[in-house]
Design a protein around this motif. Structure first.
Motif, PDB file in Angstrom:
ATOM      1  N   HIS A  71       0.833  -1.206   0.000  1.00  0.00           N
ATOM      2  CA  HIS A  71       0.000   0.000   0.000  1.00  0.00           C
ATOM      3  C   HIS A  71       0.867   1.256   0.000  1.00  0.00           C
ATOM      4  O   HIS A  71       0.651   2.181  -0.789  1.00  0.00           O
ATOM      5  CB  HIS A  71      -0.934   0.008   1.209  1.00  0.00           C
ATOM      6  CG  HIS A  71      -1.804   1.221   1.284  1.00  0.00           C
ATOM      7  ND1 HIS A  71      -1.432   2.367   1.973  1.00  0.00           N
ATOM      8  CD2 HIS A  71      -3.019   1.503   0.739  1.00  0.00           C
ATOM      9  CE1 HIS A  71      -2.378   3.275   1.843  1.00  0.00           C
ATOM     10  NE2 HIS A  71      -3.346   2.789   1.105  1.00  0.00           N
ATOM     11  N   VAL A 120     -11.772   4.451   8.243  1.00  0.00           N
ATOM     12  CA  VAL A 120     -11.948   4.304   6.794  1.00  0.00           C
ATOM     13  C   VAL A 120     -13.431   4.332   6.437  1.00  0.00           C
ATOM     14  O   VAL A 120     -13.817   4.857   5.386  1.00  0.00           O
ATOM     15  CB  VAL A 120     -11.272   3.006   6.291  1.00  0.00           C
ATOM     16  CG1 VAL A 120     -11.507   2.822   4.798  1.00  0.00           C
ATOM     17  CG2 VAL A 120      -9.773   3.057   6.562  1.00  0.00           C
ATOM     18  N   TRP A 176      -8.030  -3.349   4.131  1.00  0.00           N
ATOM     19  CA  TRP A 176      -7.162  -3.043   2.991  1.00  0.00           C
ATOM     20  C   TRP A 176      -7.951  -3.007   1.688  1.00  0.00           C
ATOM     21  O   TRP A 176      -7.719  -2.146   0.830  1.00  0.00           O
ATOM     22  CB  TRP A 176      -6.037  -4.082   2.889  1.00  0.00           C
ATOM     23  CG  TRP A 176      -4.993  -3.944   3.949  1.00  0.00           C
ATOM     24  CD1 TRP A 176      -4.693  -4.841   4.931  1.00  0.00           C
ATOM     25  CD2 TRP A 176      -4.124  -2.825   4.165  1.00  0.00           C
ATOM     26  NE1 TRP A 176      -3.689  -4.356   5.745  1.00  0.00           N
ATOM     27  CE2 TRP A 176      -3.325  -3.124   5.292  1.00  0.00           C
ATOM     28  CE3 TRP A 176      -3.948  -1.609   3.519  1.00  0.00           C
ATOM     29  CZ2 TRP A 176      -2.362  -2.249   5.777  1.00  0.00           C
ATOM     30  CZ3 TRP A 176      -2.988  -0.736   3.999  1.00  0.00           C
ATOM     31  CH2 TRP A 176      -2.209  -1.058   5.115  1.00  0.00           C
ATOM     32  N   LYS A 185      -9.846   0.215   1.450  1.00  0.00           N
ATOM     33  CA  LYS A 185      -8.996   1.339   1.057  1.00  0.00           C
ATOM     34  C   LYS A 185      -8.781   1.352  -0.460  1.00  0.00           C
ATOM     35  O   LYS A 185      -8.778   2.416  -1.093  1.00  0.00           O
ATOM     36  CB  LYS A 185      -7.651   1.268   1.795  1.00  0.00           C
ATOM     37  CG  LYS A 185      -7.746   1.647   3.267  1.00  0.00           C
ATOM     38  CD  LYS A 185      -6.396   1.578   3.968  1.00  0.00           C
ATOM     39  CE  LYS A 185      -5.502   2.743   3.618  1.00  0.00           C
ATOM     40  NZ  LYS A 185      -5.943   4.003   4.179  1.00  0.00           N
TER      41      LYS A 185
END
Length: 598
Positions: free
Chosen positions: A155, A227, A190, A193
């Motif tokens: 990332h 998030v 993840w 995102k």
């Protein structure tokens, strides 16, 4: 008919719809030799296999004849460049059955698969992902740590394709219930995102809501909550975004997670900014910037400086905005953060556009667009197209403006950004208003409001339009609605001042305009309108002094034309006056000069 086949038919007849696939698979397995049957179970463990890989998973050699018998089965497919794989549906059946009936066997096979993958080229993301996947399912001691470190590294180094390969593979095991808890939550985190990066906001929201149901530690929950706040922010659900950020902030403070706490404060500032609460936004940014600088967090520092630039720009403080954007741009370029670089270039384009430096603005918009397109950022690309559309409108390239704004609207629609799609009609109304096509402008304004009814700017702009059409009761209704929304106070006060001026309530108009200017002291348009209200109120000397100052901070020819329209309307409402005539001559000369220079 033999007993085995009759037994199969009976099972198939009595099985539920969800059980029938397994009954067929079980029958197929019963007709294989024991060696080939065990090879089928082992072949289902990896996503692909060749004879060497399968031998490692089984932990014993497999003869060529047995391997050939395996690969001849109907549910075995060729896997390009790597060998073979079990058909997806059959593989799921086998894995789910093995996990539910012989979990220890499943984990042993996974452990052997992970060990083999580790001997392969770990610089190849495909082998790296496969090793991490099997390690997690084998419950290896270092598997979770390795997974987190690799996801973070990919990332932070912008290797998003590799990261998504990893998250998709692991989500396969999460969705089937084989991986739960912290690993499941982190995988969803993840992937969410990435979904935000690629504007898949609905998918991100579902993943994060599932993650928050997992049993895991507070830190992971706080990151997921943060998030989720970002998802609400991008969906224009600002109250929910603030709620998520505040909840995450509380946990980060309790656990003394300083950097994450700082990120939350910055994000809360972003919400205040979008709500036009500029003082609140700046306060949050100024609180976080020293922390990023002190801790050497260059990306956080650049993001914060860029956010401060946007506040200065929104307040018409163009010189300060220019300096901050350039400062942020240098950091983004140093750390090779392309999306941040594109955002700064787009912001600089906005500044040049505001300063009527149209050629430089167009260059910057196109440069930013190219970067966003390369990075597959549809939101960034749409924002650039919208900026180009507005620029063409200011240049009176009307057909080009409408065409490119339509392209932006289509992109916004494709990513589910209803607010920005509504903005297409808002900017279309602006184009029509400048052309004095008020009926078409009103229709466009109404469409913006129908699409996204809680955007205060729509009502402020429609109120201005109604006043152009001299429908003051309708203008008042929109001003009241804008006031009730409680956002972008400066422009609501501006509209109230306009309405008071046209209703010949000059003292109130002056007072309201002064209040509006207090929010935007650097805005030339605000100062110019205050000068005209002072003029109408008979304060000629003060009006002339203020107008002289204001004209140095107005850059667009259309803005000078708008001011000239205001003076003409003052003459119609208040009657012919020498001070009006002199002011009109000053503004008419400005319009002529700007037209000739343009």
């Amino acid at each position: 008919m033999n007993d085995k086949y009759q037994d199969f038919l009976n099972k198939l007849q009595n099985a539920s719809e969800s059980e029938r696939d397994w009954v067929v698979m079980e029958f197929s397995l019963q007709n294989l030799s024991e060696i080939v049957r065990q090879a089928v179970w082992a072949a289902a463990i990896p996503h692909w296999f060749d004879q060497q890989f399968l031998t490692a998973v089984l932990a014993h050699p497999l003869k060529d004849s047995d391997f050939n018998a395996l690969t001849a089965l109907s549910f075995i497919e060729v896997y390009p460049e790597r060998g073979f794989n079990v058909h997806e549906r059959s593989r799921k059946l086998l894995l789910d059955k093995l996990w539910s009936s012989k979990k220890a066997r499943y984990q042993k096979l996974s452990k052997q698969a992970a060990a083999y993958c580790k001997t392969q080229n770990q610089n190849d993301p495909v082998w790296r992902v496969e090793m991490l996947y099997h390690g997690l399912l084998a419950n290896n001691l270092t598997a979770k740590k390795n997974f987190v470190e690799q996801a973070t590294d990919w990332h932070d180094s912008f290797q998003f394709d590799s990261l998504e390969h990893l998250t998709q593979v692991v989500l396969e095991a999460v969705d089937s219930g084989k991986l739960t808890g912290e690993v499941a939550a982190l995988t969803a985190y993840w992937q969410a995102k990435l979904d935000i990066l690629y504007n898949r906001f609905s998918s991100a929201q579902v993943l994060l809501q599932q993650a928050l149901k997992q049993r895991t530690n507070n830190i992971v929950m706080a990151h997921c909550m943060f998030v989720l706040g970002e998802v609400h922010y991008y969906l224009s659900e600002y109250d929910q975004a603030l709620d998520c950020y505040q909840k995450a902030l509380s946990i980060f403070r309790q656990t003394k997670n300083g950097l994450s706490e700082t990120n939350c404060i910055k994000a809360i500032g972003d919400v205040y900014f979008i709500l036009n609460e500029h003082a609140q936004a700046m306060s949050h940014y100024q609180q976080t910037l020293p922390v990023y600088q002190k801790t050497g967090r260059r990306l956080g520092e650049a993001n914060c400086i860029q956010a401060i630039s946007k506040v200065h720009y929104a307040l018409a403080e163009y010189e300060q905005a220019m300096g901050r954007y350039r400062q942020a741009l240098l950091i983004y370029q140093e750390i090779k953060e392309r999306l941040g670089e594109a955002g700064c270039i787009l912001g600089l384009g906005d500044l040049y556009c505001a300063l009527a430096k149209y050629d430089q603005a167009e260059t910057d918009f196109n440069q930013a667009l190219e970067i966003y397109q390369q990075a597959k950022s549809h939101l960034g690309a749409a924002n650039c197209l919208r900026a180009l559309g507005r620029l063409y409108g200011l240049q009176k390239r009307t057909i080009s403006a409408i065409t490119i704004l339509q392209q932006a609207a289509q992109l916004f629609e494709s990513i589910g950004d209803c607010r920005s799609k509504a903005g297409f009609f808002f900017y279309l109304a602006e184009l029509y208003r400048h052309q004095k096509q008020f009926t078409q402008a009103l229709e466009a304004c109404n469409q913006a409001i129908d699409l996204f009814p809680n955007q205060v700017e729509w009502y402020q702009d429609r109120a201005k339009l109604y006043m152009k059409m001299e429908d003051y009761s309708a203008a008042l209704a929109d001003i009241i609605h804008a006031e009730a929304l409680g956002k972008n106070t400066a422009y609501t006060l501006y509209r109230k001042a306009e309405l008071a001026l046209w209703q010949q309530q000059t003292p109130q108009a002056v007072e309201l305009c002064q209040q509006a200017l207090a929010y935007r002291p650097a805005d030339g348009d605000f100062r110019a309108f205050l000068a005209l209200t002072l003029l109408a109120d008979g304060q000629t000397e003060a009006a002339n002094t203020l107008m002289k100052q204001a004209l140095t901070a107005i850059y667009h020819p259309q803005d000078f034309e708008d001011l000239l329209d205001v003076v003409d309307k003052l003459i119609r409402i208040y009657g012919e006056r020498t001070d009006f005539t002199l002011m009109r001559e000053i503004l008419a000369e400005k319009v002529t000069v700007e037209a000739s220079s343009g």
